[in-house]
Design a protein around this motif. Structure first.
Motif, PDB file in Angstrom:
ATOM      1  N   MET A   1      10.234   6.278 -10.213  1.00  0.00           N
ATOM      2  CA  MET A   1       9.695   6.090  -8.853  1.00  0.00           C
ATOM      3  C   MET A   1      10.246   7.106  -7.852  1.00  0.00           C
ATOM      4  N   GLY A   2      11.549   7.356  -7.883  1.00  0.00           N
ATOM      5  CA  GLY A   2      12.142   8.306  -6.946  1.00  0.00           C
ATOM      6  C   GLY A   2      11.554   9.696  -7.100  1.00  0.00           C
ATOM      7  N   VAL A   3      11.418  10.146  -8.337  1.00  0.00           N
ATOM      8  CA  VAL A   3      10.839  11.459  -8.624  1.00  0.00           C
ATOM      9  C   VAL A   3       9.375  11.482  -8.176  1.00  0.00           C
TER      10      VAL A   3
ATOM     11  N   GLU B   1       1.467  16.656 -12.792  1.00  0.00           N
ATOM     12  CA  GLU B   1       1.714  18.071 -12.518  1.00  0.00           C
ATOM     13  C   GLU B   1       2.488  18.246 -11.205  1.00  0.00           C
ATOM     14  N   VAL B   2       2.081  17.505 -10.162  1.00  0.00           N
ATOM     15  CA  VAL B   2       2.711  17.616  -8.844  1.00  0.00           C
ATOM     16  C   VAL B   2       4.096  16.984  -8.830  1.00  0.00           C
ATOM     17  N   THR B   3       4.243  15.798  -9.456  1.00  0.00           N
ATOM     18  CA  THR B   3       5.484  15.029  -9.316  1.00  0.00           C
ATOM     19  C   THR B   3       6.463  15.188 -10.472  1.00  0.00           C
TER      20      THR B   3
ATOM     21  N   ASN C   1     -10.559   3.316  -0.114  1.00  0.00           N
ATOM     22  CA  ASN C   1     -10.302   4.755  -0.073  1.00  0.00           C
ATOM     23  C   ASN C   1      -8.878   5.102  -0.506  1.00  0.00           C
ATOM     24  N   ARG C   2      -8.490   4.594  -1.678  1.00  0.00           N
ATOM     25  CA  ARG C   2      -7.135   4.860  -2.152  1.00  0.00           C
ATOM     26  C   ARG C   2      -7.111   4.981  -3.668  1.00  0.00           C
ATOM     27  N   ILE C   3      -6.044   5.583  -4.144  1.00  0.00           N
ATOM     28  CA  ILE C   3      -5.785   5.662  -5.574  1.00  0.00           C
ATOM     29  C   ILE C   3      -4.408   5.061  -5.794  1.00  0.00           C
ATOM     30  N   ILE C   4      -4.346   4.127  -6.728  1.00  0.00           N
ATOM     31  CA  ILE C   4      -3.100   3.423  -7.012  1.00  0.00           C
ATOM     32  C   ILE C   4      -2.568   3.942  -8.351  1.00  0.00           C
ATOM     33  N   PHE C   5      -1.352   4.440  -8.334  1.00  0.00           N
ATOM     34  CA  PHE C   5      -0.719   4.916  -9.559  1.00  0.00           C
ATOM     35  C   PHE C   5       0.362   3.928  -9.972  1.00  0.00           C
ATOM     36  N   LEU C   6       0.357   3.542 -11.241  1.00  0.00           N
ATOM     37  CA  LEU C   6       1.437   2.729 -11.790  1.00  0.00           C
ATOM     38  C   LEU C   6       2.403   3.670 -12.480  1.00  0.00           C
ATOM     39  N   VAL C   7       3.638   3.648 -12.005  1.00  0.00           N
ATOM     40  CA  VAL C   7       4.645   4.593 -12.457  1.00  0.00           C
ATOM     41  C   VAL C   7       5.786   3.808 -13.098  1.00  0.00           C
ATOM     42  N   ASP C   8       6.381   4.376 -14.123  1.00  0.00           N
ATOM     43  CA  ASP C   8       7.557   3.771 -14.742  1.00  0.00           C
ATOM     44  C   ASP C   8       8.620   3.609 -13.662  1.00  0.00           C
TER      45      ASP C   8
ATOM     46  N   ILE D   1      -6.102  15.258  -2.684  1.00  0.00           N
ATOM     47  CA  ILE D   1      -7.153  14.327  -3.113  1.00  0.00           C
ATOM     48  C   ILE D   1      -8.011  13.847  -1.942  1.00  0.00           C
ATOM     49  N   GLY D   2      -7.392  13.708  -0.771  1.00  0.00           N
ATOM     50  CA  GLY D   2      -8.139  13.236   0.395  1.00  0.00           C
ATOM     51  C   GLY D   2      -8.292  11.722   0.447  1.00  0.00           C
ATOM     52  N   LYS D   3      -7.441  11.022  -0.284  1.00  0.00           N
ATOM     53  CA  LYS D   3      -7.431   9.561  -0.269  1.00  0.00           C
ATOM     54  C   LYS D   3      -5.993   9.087  -0.129  1.00  0.00           C
ATOM     55  N   ASP D   4      -5.837   7.831   0.294  1.00  0.00           N
ATOM     56  CA  ASP D   4      -4.496   7.255   0.348  1.00  0.00           C
ATOM     57  C   ASP D   4      -3.943   7.168  -1.068  1.00  0.00           C
ATOM     58  N   ILE D   5      -2.657   7.384  -1.195  1.00  0.00           N
ATOM     59  CA  ILE D   5      -1.980   7.304  -2.487  1.00  0.00           C
ATOM     60  C   ILE D   5      -0.981   6.157  -2.410  1.00  0.00           C
ATOM     61  N   GLU D   6      -1.049   5.237  -3.374  1.00  0.00           N
ATOM     62  CA  GLU D   6      -0.100   4.127  -3.434  1.00  0.00           C
ATOM     63  C   GLU D   6       0.564   4.134  -4.802  1.00  0.00           C
ATOM     64  N   LEU D   7       1.870   3.924  -4.799  1.00  0.00           N
ATOM     65  CA  LEU D   7       2.628   3.883  -6.046  1.00  0.00           C
ATOM     66  C   LEU D   7       3.188   2.489  -6.252  1.00  0.00           C
ATOM     67  N   VAL D   8       3.096   2.014  -7.496  1.00  0.00           N
ATOM     68  CA  VAL D   8       3.652   0.717  -7.856  1.00  0.00           C
ATOM     69  C   VAL D   8       4.502   0.922  -9.107  1.00  0.00           C
ATOM     70  N   ALA D   9       5.720   0.377  -9.077  1.00  0.00           N
ATOM     71  CA  ALA D   9       6.588   0.445 -10.257  1.00  0.00           C
ATOM     72  C   ALA D   9       6.054  -0.555 -11.283  1.00  0.00           C
ATOM     73  N   TYR D  10       5.750  -0.071 -12.484  1.00  0.00           N
ATOM     74  CA  TYR D  10       5.184  -0.930 -13.522  1.00  0.00           C
ATOM     75  C   TYR D  10       6.280  -1.706 -14.251  1.00  0.00           C
TER      76      TYR D  10
END
Length: 143
Positions: free
Chosen positions: A46-48, A19-21, A35-42, A64-73
């Motif tokens: 990634m840029g979007v 919704e946000v991205t 204290n993080r959430i890891i999202f795997l993104v296409d 969310i109040g937690k660290d957000i980490e993104l990884v390209a899948y």
């Protein structure tokens, strides 16, 4: 590839992220220990997902109040490992089977070793979580 079952909490985070991205998310891993959430993104999204100057990541962190980490899948093990270790430069990826356990040995540029491991081993933990979930790998060793 092992079957992945998402919890209602993970589904809510994925929905919020999309919704946000406006980017497509492949998976979401909640790492309460760090204290993080890891999202795997296409990788093409990634840029979007990050947003201009990281605005989307900052917005999600605030909500969310937690660290957000993104990884390209990637379905390819070597590409996924490179994405997990980025910005460290990966020289080689080797999978070793011993006693029904699979280990991956990741050779990185010597000056990038600390970067690959991360503070208190955070990057190795992230790599273990994702590689176990997608590639059934039990152990991650940075060489």
């Amino acid at each position: 590839m092992p079957e992945i079952k998402l919890t209602p909490e993970e589904i809510r985070y994925i929905s919020l992220f999309q919704e946000v991205t406006k980017a497509n998310v492949k998976d979401c891993i909640i790492d309460n220990e760090n204290n993080r959430i890891i999202f795997l993104v296409d990788s093409k999204d990634m840029g979007v997902a990050i947003g201009k100057s990281g605005t989307n990541v900052k917005k999600l962190r605030k909500i969310i109040g937690k660290d957000i980490e993104l990884v390209a899948y990637s379905d390819n093990l070597e590409d996924l490992v490179k994405n997990l270790m980025s910005p460290a430069r990966v020289r080689s990826v080797k999978v070793v089977n011993t006693n029904s356990k699979k280990s991956v040995y990741i050779t990185v540029d010597p000056q990038d070793k600390g970067l690959a491991i991360g503070k208190n081993g955070r990057n190795v933990v992230r790599a273990k979580l994702i590689l176990k979930r997608y590639m059934d790998i039990d152990n991650v060793v940075i060489v």
